[in-house]
Design a protein around this motif. Structure first.
Motif: not given
Length: 66
Positions: A31-47
Motif C-alpha cells: 500500500g502507498y499513502t499517495s498516488r504519486q508514490g504508487a505511480t513512481h514505482t509503476i514507472e520504475l517497473i515499466r522502465n
C-alpha cells in the motif's frame, strides 16, 4: 502485461497489481499513502523490467540465467 492502479476505500492507500497477457495476476504492490508514490514505482517497473537480470537459486547459490 497490464498494470491496474486503484485507491482502497477501506484505508485510502493506493495499490497496483500486474496482470500477464492471459489475465493472471502475477504481482501485487504494497500500500502507498499517495498516488504519486504508487505511480513512481509503476514507472520504475515499466522502465527497468525489460532490462532486469533473472537469477535462479541452484545448489546453494544464485545463478544468472542467460
Amino acid at each position: 502485461m497490464v498494470i491496474n492502479l486503484w485507491q482502497s476505500q477501506q484505508n485510502a492507500n493506493w495499490y497496483f497489481n500486474i496482470e500477464a497477457a492471459n489475465g493472471e495476476k502475477v504481482a501485487q504492490s504494497e500500500g502507498y499513502t499517495s498516488r504519486q508514490g504508487a505511480t513512481h514505482t509503476i514507472e520504475l517497473i515499466r522502465n527497468e523490467a525489460g532490462q532486469s537480470a533473472v537469477h535462479e537459486y541452484r545448489g546453494g547459490r544464485w545463478v544468472k540465467l542467460v
